[in-house]
Design an enzyme around this catalytic site. Sequence first.
Site, PDB file in Angstrom:
ATOM      1  N   ASP A   1      38.006  33.665  40.841  1.00  0.00           N
ATOM      2  CA  ASP A   1      37.156  34.568  40.058  1.00  0.00           C
ATOM      3  C   ASP A   1      36.488  33.899  38.874  1.00  0.00           C
ATOM      4  O   ASP A   1      37.149  33.226  38.071  1.00  0.00           O
ATOM      5  CB  ASP A   1      37.993  35.706  39.452  1.00  0.00           C
ATOM      6  CG  ASP A   1      38.577  36.639  40.480  1.00  0.00           C
ATOM      7  OD1 ASP A   1      38.017  36.735  41.582  1.00  0.00           O
ATOM      8  OD2 ASP A   1      39.603  37.280  40.173  1.00  0.00           O
TER       9      ASP A   1
ATOM     10  N   GLY B   1      39.847  44.050  24.911  1.00  0.00           N
ATOM     11  CA  GLY B   1      40.903  44.848  25.519  1.00  0.00           C
ATOM     12  C   GLY B   1      40.577  46.314  25.654  1.00  0.00           C
ATOM     13  O   GLY B   1      41.482  47.149  25.768  1.00  0.00           O
TER      14      GLY B   1
ATOM     15  N   GLU C   1      34.591  35.943  35.880  1.00  0.00           N
ATOM     16  CA  GLU C   1      34.242  37.266  35.366  1.00  0.00           C
ATOM     17  C   GLU C   1      33.670  37.094  33.960  1.00  0.00           C
ATOM     18  O   GLU C   1      34.351  36.574  33.067  1.00  0.00           O
ATOM     19  CB  GLU C   1      35.465  38.186  35.319  1.00  0.00           C
ATOM     20  CG  GLU C   1      35.998  38.536  36.701  1.00  0.00           C
ATOM     21  CD  GLU C   1      37.249  39.388  36.633  1.00  0.00           C
ATOM     22  OE1 GLU C   1      37.245  40.485  37.214  1.00  0.00           O
ATOM     23  OE2 GLU C   1      38.225  38.943  35.992  1.00  0.00           O
TER      24      GLU C   1
ATOM     25  N   GLU D   1      41.885  34.552  46.132  1.00  0.00           N
ATOM     26  CA  GLU D   1      40.675  34.901  45.381  1.00  0.00           C
ATOM     27  C   GLU D   1      40.472  33.887  44.264  1.00  0.00           C
ATOM     28  O   GLU D   1      41.436  33.428  43.631  1.00  0.00           O
ATOM     29  CB  GLU D   1      40.791  36.306  44.810  1.00  0.00           C
ATOM     30  CG  GLU D   1      39.534  36.803  44.100  1.00  0.00           C
ATOM     31  CD  GLU D   1      39.611  38.292  43.788  1.00  0.00           C
ATOM     32  OE1 GLU D   1      39.948  39.067  44.709  1.00  0.00           O
ATOM     33  OE2 GLU D   1      39.352  38.672  42.634  1.00  0.00           O
TER      34      GLU D   1
ATOM     35  N   ASN E   1      40.294  33.615  37.129  1.00  0.00           N
ATOM     36  CA  ASN E   1      41.580  34.021  37.679  1.00  0.00           C
ATOM     37  C   ASN E   1      41.689  33.462  39.093  1.00  0.00           C
ATOM     38  O   ASN E   1      40.672  33.212  39.754  1.00  0.00           O
ATOM     39  CB  ASN E   1      41.717  35.545  37.685  1.00  0.00           C
ATOM     40  CG  ASN E   1      43.157  36.012  37.823  1.00  0.00           C
ATOM     41  OD1 ASN E   1      44.082  35.214  37.893  1.00  0.00           O
ATOM     42  ND2 ASN E   1      43.352  37.324  37.880  1.00  0.00           N
TER      43      ASN E   1
ATOM     44  N   TRP F   1      38.766  47.738  29.558  1.00  0.00           N
ATOM     45  CA  TRP F   1      39.484  46.482  29.324  1.00  0.00           C
ATOM     46  C   TRP F   1      38.589  45.292  28.997  1.00  0.00           C
ATOM     47  O   TRP F   1      39.048  44.305  28.404  1.00  0.00           O
ATOM     48  CB  TRP F   1      40.336  46.106  30.533  1.00  0.00           C
ATOM     49  CG  TRP F   1      39.540  45.751  31.767  1.00  0.00           C
ATOM     50  CD1 TRP F   1      39.112  46.595  32.738  1.00  0.00           C
ATOM     51  CD2 TRP F   1      39.066  44.446  32.151  1.00  0.00           C
ATOM     52  NE1 TRP F   1      38.399  45.918  33.695  1.00  0.00           N
ATOM     53  CE2 TRP F   1      38.359  44.592  33.365  1.00  0.00           C
ATOM     54  CE3 TRP F   1      39.172  43.174  31.585  1.00  0.00           C
ATOM     55  CZ2 TRP F   1      37.759  43.522  34.030  1.00  0.00           C
ATOM     56  CZ3 TRP F   1      38.578  42.097  32.247  1.00  0.00           C
ATOM     57  CH2 TRP F   1      37.882  42.282  33.456  1.00  0.00           C
TER      58      TRP F   1
ATOM     59  N   ASP G   1      47.305  37.193  38.547  1.00  0.00           N
ATOM     60  CA  ASP G   1      47.751  37.230  37.145  1.00  0.00           C
ATOM     61  C   ASP G   1      47.771  35.839  36.524  1.00  0.00           C
ATOM     62  O   ASP G   1      48.705  35.469  35.808  1.00  0.00           O
ATOM     63  CB  ASP G   1      49.133  37.876  37.028  1.00  0.00           C
ATOM     64  CG  ASP G   1      49.130  39.315  37.533  1.00  0.00           C
ATOM     65  OD1 ASP G   1      48.103  40.002  37.332  1.00  0.00           O
ATOM     66  OD2 ASP G   1      50.131  39.746  38.135  1.00  0.00           O
TER      67      ASP G   1
END
Length: 290
Positions: free
Chosen positions: A108, A204, A110, A106, A125, A200, A133
């Site tokens: 990403d 956060g 975002e 993947e 990511n 999140w 991660d």
Amino acid sequence: MTMATLSSAFLFIFSCFLACSISVSGRPATFLEDFRITWSDSHIKQIDGGRAIQLILDQNSGCGFASKRRYLFGRVSMKIKLIPGDSAGTVTAFYMNSDTDTVRDELDFEFLGNRTGQPYTVQTNIYAHGKGDKEQRVNLWFDPAADFHTYTIIWNHHHIVFYVDEVPIRVYKNNEAKNIPYPKFQPMGVYSTLWEADDWATRGGLEKIDWSKAPFLAYYKDFDIEGCPVPGPANCASNPRNWWEGTAYQALNAMEARRYRWVRMNHMIYDYCTDKSRYPVTPPECMAGI
């Protein structure tokens, strides 16, 4: 040169053109040419004869769409205008995904919404052979809700590069020689979603979505996918003559490298590579450079 020779030459060139055309898929498209709605079709509206779309997030639903085909290497690019004003708790995602459960690849983008007046954050990511991660976050240096900006992923045998307009913000090199996973076996579809993630997304999860500001609207246009479609010609993905495999795309040029360093020095706010609480030992890919 005789007319017969000219005719033969023309036919040869035309046949080569056709071969290239069927091997590599790509052109700016209307939405429904290359994409399908994956959820909540009432929340995606076509504009300008399908050359642009509006994504809607409200308390009833977000929405999403995906490419009709999957691709192995190439470039995918879209122009996006993000949610204006108070967008805290929202995520607008644009990504490639192998759509495999256990060993996922993947790539990403975002876009993490924020309170009015605060910068938009873009998180990138990468998942390679099922391991992710690898988050990095950059505060955008402009207002991405004021106008359209171009977001691009280039993926070839040498590296993956995320671009904002013409500025590279993330590079992930192919370091398989050092036993570092690199996505190159699984084709990936192109996806986008607009959804609520206030547990999140903003600081956060400290900043919650303000539903009084709904509906939240994002806009897309200039859908451009150039790559090797799967299913398709089996030799396309390994063809070194594909333009994205060319010398100019195997590493950042001098101007791109300067822009990349500028982003990292002035706008990067999080890098998993330097997060010692998560990674006491620096992940090996982080030491590979650009």
